[in-house]
Scaffold this motif. Structure first.
Motif, PDB file in Angstrom:
ATOM      1  N   ASN A 266       0.848  -1.184   0.000  1.00  9.04           N
ATOM      2  CA  ASN A 266       0.000   0.000   0.000  1.00  9.04           C
ATOM      3  C   ASN A 266       0.892   1.246   0.000  1.00  9.04           C
ATOM      4  OD1 ASN A 266      -1.720   2.139   0.589  1.00  9.04           O
ATOM      5  ND2 ASN A 266      -2.982   0.947   1.993  1.00  9.04           N
ATOM      6  N   PRO A 267       0.911   2.021  -1.098  1.00 12.73           N
ATOM      7  CA  PRO A 267       1.785   3.198  -1.153  1.00 12.73           C
ATOM      8  C   PRO A 267       1.469   4.240  -0.092  1.00 12.73           C
ATOM      9  CG  PRO A 267       0.257   3.146  -3.017  1.00 12.73           C
ATOM     10  CD  PRO A 267       0.159   1.818  -2.343  1.00 12.73           C
ATOM     11  N   ASP A 268       0.220   4.272   0.403  1.00 14.57           N
ATOM     12  CA  ASP A 268      -0.135   5.234   1.452  1.00 14.57           C
ATOM     13  C   ASP A 268       0.651   4.958   2.731  1.00 14.57           C
ATOM     14  OD1 ASP A 268      -1.936   6.517  -0.184  1.00 14.57           O
ATOM     15  OD2 ASP A 268      -3.664   5.375   0.525  1.00 14.57           O
TER      16      ASP A 268
ATOM     17  N   LEU B  50       3.676   3.646   2.885  1.00 16.67           N
ATOM     18  CA  LEU B  50       5.039   4.139   2.643  1.00 16.67           C
ATOM     19  C   LEU B  50       5.111   5.643   2.842  1.00 16.67           C
ATOM     20  CD1 LEU B  50       6.653   2.358  -0.446  1.00 16.67           C
ATOM     21  CD2 LEU B  50       7.409   2.330   1.936  1.00 16.67           C
ATOM     22  N   ARG B  51       4.114   6.362   2.346  1.00 13.55           N
ATOM     23  CA  ARG B  51       4.111   7.817   2.487  1.00 13.55           C
ATOM     24  C   ARG B  51       4.018   8.223   3.952  1.00 13.55           C
ATOM     25  NH1 ARG B  51       1.494   7.648  -2.736  1.00 13.55           N
ATOM     26  NH2 ARG B  51      -0.548   7.182  -1.826  1.00 13.55           N
TER      27      ARG B  51
ATOM     28  N   ASN C 137      11.574  -4.473  -1.716  1.00  9.18           N
ATOM     29  CA  ASN C 137      10.371  -4.926  -2.401  1.00  9.18           C
ATOM     30  C   ASN C 137      10.701  -5.858  -3.560  1.00  9.18           C
ATOM     31  OD1 ASN C 137       9.386  -3.025  -0.630  1.00  9.18           O
ATOM     32  ND2 ASN C 137       7.822  -2.282  -2.027  1.00  9.18           N
TER      33      ASN C 137
ATOM     34  N   GLY D 271       6.091  -0.862   3.217  1.00 10.75           N
ATOM     35  CA  GLY D 271       4.841  -0.526   2.550  1.00 10.75           C
ATOM     36  C   GLY D 271       3.839  -1.660   2.536  1.00 10.75           C
TER      37      GLY D 271
END
Length: 211
Positions: free
Chosen positions: A53-55, A57-58, A81, A182
């Motif tokens: 989930n890129p959110d 990571l952010r 990854n 992530g």
């Protein structure tokens, strides 16, 4: 200092090929190791069941109160990854959910009892990963929960591993976390019909990749 005593029950040479039937038996053994070490839920999953989930990571990149080699990930020559993509199997677990734990993110963990729960995720990951290594799966890699600096080294002025010529002062147990990679552990647990902690309560568990 955290001292983790580990004595392998099974020791094998690294095999030239993995026997599928032996692998199935070994993965179940490792799942049971997680449960006996204190996990509330533990499952053998495939790489395809790992959710990124890129959110997440952010969120990790934005929460840099206690930056470390593992939070956010700082591996100039490696891509975690991409490494995970080369694996087929994993042992995934969670601790018994505790909805009283606040969202510490990568910052200091105020309550000692809460910090001990984070520490337990690292201990269980280390037990599973070390067991797999001695069983012949020498490329096993494990991810825990949270920022290892906030768990083990909150009083250090800097993460030693980020300094040139220095190394981690907890090499036997320090490691990256699922969120720093992530990985959406909450979504994975939900897919397994586990009892998932309510947001913003953190998901405390781990993931050990088996090659």
């Amino acid at each position: 200092m955290i001292k983790l005593s580990f004595k392998p029950e099974i020791v094998r040479r690294i095999p030239t090929r993995i026997d599928p039937q032996q692998l199935e038996t070994d993965l179940e053994y490792l799942r049971n190791k997680g449960l006996s070490a204190g996990a509330a839920d533990c499952a053998v999953i495939t790489r395809d069941e790992i959710v990124f989930n890129p959110d997440i990571l952010r969120q990790v990149e934005a929460d840099n109160r206690l930056p470390s080699i593992h939070w956010p990930l700082d591996y100039p020559k490696d891509d975690l990854n991409e490494t995970i993509d080369t694996y087929k199997w994993a042992v995934f677990f969670q601790l018994p959910p505790d909805n009283t734990i606040p969202a510490y993110g990568g910052g200091p963990i105020a309550e000692l009892e809460h910090r001990q729960r984070y520490i337990r995720t690292y201990e269980i990951v280390t037990i599973i990963e070390s067991s797999a290594f001695y069983m012949g799966y020498h490329l096993a890699i494990g991810l825990a929960s949270g920022n290892c600096r906030s768990v083990f080294c909150p009083d250090e002025k800097r993460c030693r591993a980020t300094l040139k010529g220095q190394t981690c002062i907890r090499p036997n147990i320090g490691r990256p976390s699922m969120e720093a990679a992530g990985i959406d552990a909450r979504a994975m647990a939900g897919a397994l019909n586990w009892e998932v902690p309510l947001k913003p309560v953190p998901f405390l568990g781990g993931l050990v990749m088996i090659h």
